[in-house]
Motif scaffolding. Structure first.
Motif, mmCIF file in Angstrom:
data_model
loop_
_atom_site.group_PDB
_atom_site.id
_atom_site.type_symbol
_atom_site.label_atom_id
_atom_site.label_comp_id
_atom_site.label_asym_id
_atom_site.label_seq_id
_atom_site.Cartn_x
_atom_site.Cartn_y
_atom_site.Cartn_z
ATOM 1 N N ALA A 83 0.832 -1.203 0.000
ATOM 2 C CA ALA A 83 0.000 0.000 0.000
ATOM 3 C C ALA A 83 0.866 1.252 0.000
ATOM 4 O O ALA A 83 0.597 2.213 -0.734
ATOM 5 C CB ALA A 83 -0.929 -0.005 1.215
ATOM 6 N N GLY A 84 1.915 1.258 0.815
ATOM 7 C CA GLY A 84 2.821 2.410 0.861
ATOM 8 C C GLY A 84 3.504 2.645 -0.469
ATOM 9 O O GLY A 84 3.636 3.791 -0.929
ATOM 10 N N ILE A 88 0.916 4.117 -2.996
ATOM 11 C CA ILE A 88 0.579 5.520 -2.718
ATOM 12 C C ILE A 88 1.691 6.434 -3.220
ATOM 13 O O ILE A 88 1.435 7.441 -3.899
ATOM 14 C CB ILE A 88 0.329 5.737 -1.210
ATOM 15 C CG1 ILE A 88 -0.959 5.026 -0.771
ATOM 16 C CG2 ILE A 88 0.237 7.229 -0.890
ATOM 17 C CD1 ILE A 88 -1.163 5.019 0.727
ATOM 18 N N ALA A 89 2.933 6.087 -2.888
ATOM 19 C CA ALA A 89 4.064 6.907 -3.337
ATOM 20 C C ALA A 89 4.169 6.910 -4.854
ATOM 21 O O ALA A 89 4.398 7.958 -5.470
ATOM 22 C CB ALA A 89 5.364 6.391 -2.715
ATOM 23 N N ALA A 145 1.772 6.482 -7.019
ATOM 24 C CA ALA A 145 0.663 7.245 -7.602
ATOM 25 C C ALA A 145 0.972 8.739 -7.618
ATOM 26 O O ALA A 145 0.726 9.424 -8.623
ATOM 27 C CB ALA A 145 -0.621 6.981 -6.816
ATOM 28 N N PHE A 146 1.529 9.247 -6.521
ATOM 29 C CA PHE A 146 1.787 10.687 -6.437
ATOM 30 C C PHE A 146 3.080 11.098 -7.140
ATOM 31 O O PHE A 146 3.091 12.037 -7.939
ATOM 32 C CB PHE A 146 1.823 11.132 -4.977
ATOM 33 C CG PHE A 146 0.453 11.274 -4.374
ATOM 34 C CD1 PHE A 146 -0.291 12.433 -4.564
ATOM 35 C CD2 PHE A 146 -0.105 10.243 -3.635
ATOM 36 C CE1 PHE A 146 -1.558 12.565 -4.021
ATOM 37 C CE2 PHE A 146 -1.376 10.363 -3.092
ATOM 38 C CZ PHE A 146 -2.105 11.525 -3.282
ATOM 39 N N GLN A 178 4.450 -4.378 -5.413
ATOM 40 C CA GLN A 178 3.144 -4.634 -4.800
ATOM 41 C C GLN A 178 2.453 -5.849 -5.423
ATOM 42 O O GLN A 178 1.513 -6.386 -4.856
ATOM 43 C CB GLN A 178 2.264 -3.387 -4.866
ATOM 44 C CG GLN A 178 1.815 -2.965 -6.234
ATOM 45 C CD GLN A 178 0.535 -3.621 -6.678
ATOM 46 O OE1 GLN A 178 -0.306 -3.951 -5.850
ATOM 47 N NE2 GLN A 178 0.394 -3.824 -7.976
ATOM 48 N N LEU A 181 -4.887 4.330 -6.475
ATOM 49 C CA LEU A 181 -5.252 4.822 -5.145
ATOM 50 C C LEU A 181 -6.564 4.213 -4.665
ATOM 51 O O LEU A 181 -6.727 3.930 -3.469
ATOM 52 C CB LEU A 181 -5.358 6.353 -5.172
ATOM 53 C CG LEU A 181 -4.020 7.095 -5.296
ATOM 54 C CD1 LEU A 181 -4.256 8.585 -5.493
ATOM 55 C CD2 LEU A 181 -3.148 6.851 -4.068
ATOM 56 N N VAL A 195 -5.877 0.831 -3.248
ATOM 57 C CA VAL A 195 -5.251 0.935 -1.930
ATOM 58 C C VAL A 195 -6.284 1.267 -0.860
ATOM 59 O O VAL A 195 -6.357 0.611 0.190
ATOM 60 C CB VAL A 195 -4.140 2.005 -1.936
ATOM 61 C CG1 VAL A 195 -3.617 2.249 -0.518
ATOM 62 C CG2 VAL A 195 -2.989 1.569 -2.827
ATOM 63 N N MET A 196 -7.083 2.305 -1.125
ATOM 64 C CA MET A 196 -8.029 2.793 -0.114
ATOM 65 C C MET A 196 -9.217 1.860 0.094
ATOM 66 O O MET A 196 -9.726 1.711 1.210
ATOM 67 C CB MET A 196 -8.539 4.188 -0.509
ATOM 68 C CG MET A 196 -7.449 5.215 -0.699
ATOM 69 S SD MET A 196 -6.415 5.409 0.790
ATOM 70 C CE MET A 196 -5.208 6.593 0.180
ATOM 71 N N LEU A 214 3.407 0.102 5.967
ATOM 72 C CA LEU A 214 2.937 1.065 4.976
ATOM 73 C C LEU A 214 3.891 2.251 4.904
ATOM 74 O O LEU A 214 4.265 2.695 3.814
ATOM 75 C CB LEU A 214 1.522 1.533 5.341
ATOM 76 C CG LEU A 214 0.823 2.453 4.330
ATOM 77 C CD1 LEU A 214 -0.694 2.260 4.398
ATOM 78 C CD2 LEU A 214 1.148 3.934 4.569
ATOM 79 N N LEU A 264 6.156 3.459 1.746
ATOM 80 C CA LEU A 264 6.075 4.834 1.271
ATOM 81 C C LEU A 264 7.459 5.466 1.213
ATOM 82 O O LEU A 264 7.831 6.099 0.218
ATOM 83 C CB LEU A 264 5.164 5.631 2.208
ATOM 84 C CG LEU A 264 4.820 7.065 1.810
ATOM 85 C CD1 LEU A 264 3.952 7.086 0.570
ATOM 86 C CD2 LEU A 264 4.105 7.772 2.960
#
Length: 264
Positions: free
Chosen positions: A45-46, A49-50, A52-53, A162, A225, A228-229, A249, A253
């Protein structure tokens, strides 16, 4: 452009094959403990997220600005694409549930309807993992199509990492149905082999118009995302008695942020 497209599709295949590595770890080492699985999912998940951004959203805004959009307009454009990606994944999830629940209008109803409750749950999980790999493949290919190979490899690494716990989860779930270790491993690998399909979709979108690149990057980020969420974090939270996944997580990240910054 064709060379970047070929690299992007090949990289999406490589990332997808990492589900096979996760399946092999279960096949030869046995299903992971609840605590180990929780930590792996938190780390994944971490990473996502990283990725994605730092590998999709921020580059998407920068690409939109390069086409002449102001920063506010570029940000609004990519945010809109992120929301579209999340909504698309939400709708896909609903369609999967309808199909596996044997609702009228779906061809697969006779097959899935005959399954037991546990078999139905596992079938739903495997189908969901398989289909959500399509936008992941798109994310990999689109990141290469941006022309930044470092961004492409960073995205490939993040999604590939992942995919390992995903493959482990698929193999472990199928092993509870009495599947042989080899069948579990091959099934886990098969769920990731759909990623090049997503890669080809991403290549087709970008080749149609480079102006679509920021939208494609944002859409892929939104899809990641949402997974993940809506899936990974709630699943880890339900396993809280086996240890919090929050440290894992944050580690995922931090690792992905470091890799993205140093590679970029």
């Amino acid at each position: 452009m064709l060379e970047l497209a070929a690299i992007g599709v090949a990289a999406s295949l490589a990332a997808g094959c990492m589900t096979g590595l996760g399946g092999a770890m279960v096949a030869f080492g046995g299903p992971p403990s609840e605590r180990r699985h929780n930590l792996l999912m938190g780390f994944a998940a971490g990473v996502m997220i990283a990725a994605a951004f730092f590998s999709l959203i921020i580059p998407g805004i920068e690409r939109a600005q390069m086409t002449g959009s102001s920063r506010p307009v570029a940000a609004a454009m990519v945010i809109g694409a992120v929301l579209l990606g999340a909504m698309a994944m939400a709708q896909l999830g609903r369609l999967i549930e309808l199909a596996t629940a044997g609702r009228p209008g779906f061809e697969g109803k006779r097959t899935i309807k005959a399954l037991s409750g546990e078999q139905h749950r596992i079938a739903l999980f495997v189908i969901a993992v398989t289909l959500h790999n399509i936008p992941e493949g798109t994310a990999v290919a689109v990141s290469f199509m941006s022309g930044d190979l470092q961004l492409g490899w960073a995205t490939t690494l993040g999604i590939g990492i992942q995919n390992i716990p995903e493959g482990m989860a698929v193999a472990a779930a199928l092993s509870t149905l009495g599947w042989s270790p080899m069948r579990c491993m091959l099934a886990a690998l098969a769920t990731g082999l759909i990623e090049p399909v997503g890669g080809l979709i991403g290549v087709a979108i970008v080749q149609t118009s480079m102006a679509m690149l920021p939208w494609a990057l944002g859409f892929s980020a939104g899809a990641m995302l949402f997974v993940v969420m809506a899936d990974i974090i709630p699943q880890a939270s339900r396993r809280i008695e086996h240890g919090s996944a929050t440290p894992a997580l944050m580690a995922g990240l931090a690792v992905m942020m470091f890799l993205d910054v140093t590679l970029g």
